[in-house]
Design an enzyme around this catalytic site. Sequence first.
Site, PDB file in Angstrom:
ATOM      1  CE  LYS A 163      -4.194  -1.852   0.673  1.00  0.00           C
ATOM      2  NZ  LYS A 163      -5.340  -1.608  -0.210  1.00  0.00           N
ATOM      3  CE  LYS A 262     -10.541  -4.924  -3.409  1.00  0.00           C
ATOM      4  NZ  LYS A 262     -10.255  -3.807  -2.498  1.00  0.00           N
TER       5      LYS A 262
HETATM    6  O1  OSB Z   1      -7.241  -3.724  -2.748  1.00  0.00           O
HETATM    7  O2  OSB Z   1      -7.567  -1.901  -1.771  1.00  0.00           O
HETATM    8  C1  OSB Z   1      -7.448  -3.117  -1.723  1.00  0.00           C
HETATM    9  C2  OSB Z   1      -8.197  -4.031   1.890  1.00  0.00           C
HETATM   10  C3  OSB Z   1      -7.567  -5.222   2.025  1.00  0.00           C
HETATM   11  C4  OSB Z   1      -6.921  -5.766   0.955  1.00  0.00           C
HETATM   12  C5  OSB Z   1      -6.904  -5.094  -0.268  1.00  0.00           C
HETATM   13  C6  OSB Z   1      -7.522  -3.866  -0.412  1.00  0.00           C
HETATM   14  C7  OSB Z   1      -8.174  -3.349   0.694  1.00  0.00           C
HETATM   15  C8  OSB Z   1      -8.856  -2.105   0.620  1.00  0.00           C
HETATM   16  C9  OSB Z   1      -8.557  -1.093   1.630  1.00  0.00           C
HETATM   17  O3  OSB Z   1      -9.643  -1.887  -0.236  1.00  0.00           O
HETATM   18  C10 OSB Z   1      -9.626  -0.101   1.763  1.00  0.00           C
HETATM   19  C11 OSB Z   1      -9.119   1.062   2.511  1.00  0.00           C
HETATM   20  O4  OSB Z   1      -7.945   1.348   2.403  1.00  0.00           O
HETATM   21  O5  OSB Z   1      -9.934   1.711   3.175  1.00  0.00           O
HETATM   22 MG    MG Z   2      -7.008  -1.966  -4.033  1.00  0.00          MG
END
Ligand code: OSB
Ligand code: MG
Length: 367
Positions: A163, A262
């Site tokens: 991230k 998703k």
């Molecule tokens: O792909 O963004 C993603 C959460 C867990 C794993 C993957 C993801 C996410 C989210 C996070 O979407 C959402 C957020 O940051 O609020």
């Molecule tokens: Mg994402």
Amino acid sequence: MKIESLEIFHIESPTLEPFVTAFGSNHVIGSLLVRIESEGIIGWGEAAPWSLPFYSPEWAGGIYALARQVLAPILINQELEGGADVQRAFAPIKGNYFAKAAFDLALWDWLARKADVPLWKYLGGSQGIADVGEDFGVVDDIEVLLKQIGRGISEGFPRTKLKIRPGWDLEMLRRVRQEFPDAVFHADANSGYTLDDIEMFRAIDDLNLAMIEQPLAFDDLHDHAKLAKMIRTPICLDETITSAKRAEQAIELGACGFINIKPGRVGGLTNALQILQTARDANVSCWIGGMLESAVGASFCIALATLPGMGYASDIFATRRFWPRDLADKEISIHAPGKIAAFEGAGVGCVPDENQLRAVTVQHCTF
Ligand code: OSB
Ligand code: MG
């Protein structure tokens, strides 16, 4: 079938530790569970937009209200043969994909249980095993992150997702690439940037990332298409792709080389399967993402990720990676390096544990 009884649960579940992304820090995940019953068979669905509308415009308290006031009453007297009937019944309701998904998924689970086969088989898969990767939130300490990445790689995860957010991006990625010159990485920006950040995107091009996920606004196609022409790193769309139509438009505009599907974000399995088909026809690679659902919700992701056409390891995690214990009566675990297996029973093969469910429920209603 006709739904004879229906229950909706708004849950808020504490994770092991906060998961930090471009939007902030979360250590409680807000999610919606839907239970449907008909002909003595029960189906469960789950959609997790999280507790506040930071990922998308939806949030758990909001979708609970919509589910209770609008969606459940629409569905309760309908004749439903499949997911397409759920989508048709909900068509007048704009957006609200996660809310719709919880019902759509419950019907798919019910259908597979009725057919007495695991969901992945019901969807036409030939083996119940998914390729999965590792995913790290924003970690303040680069040394800690490097250790965690090294552990993931040695455990056999085929790729690592990192991230990023302004202030935790280029420097961190350069350091990671320097430490692990040959590993497969990608960055997920969760819509934290704009085209004004083009210099950073160009610098990232030198790091040989597999893709950059959702660099720009959550609902944008136009700027992503522009960015795709300016950089070499492939773009993966997550937040932006909310329907098969959006996927078609993204592909036509050249806005993405990958799609993270998703089931919650796109309104359920019915639409997820359609997006997979659309992408396959256009030679765009897909992989499956999750939102840190319980094993119930994650099992829909596993079933999807077992299907042909996955071009990258999915974001599906062992229970122990993020949770003190699972909401469900079974835990997801790593089956082999980089592999997670679907449960063996019919449908998703698990149900919420009654005591666990009671402990995390903040609102509940019955029809
Ligand atoms: O792909 O963004 C993603 C959460 C867990 C794993 C993957 C993801 C996410 C989210 C996070 O979407 C959402 C957020 O940051 O609020
Ligand atoms: Mg994402």
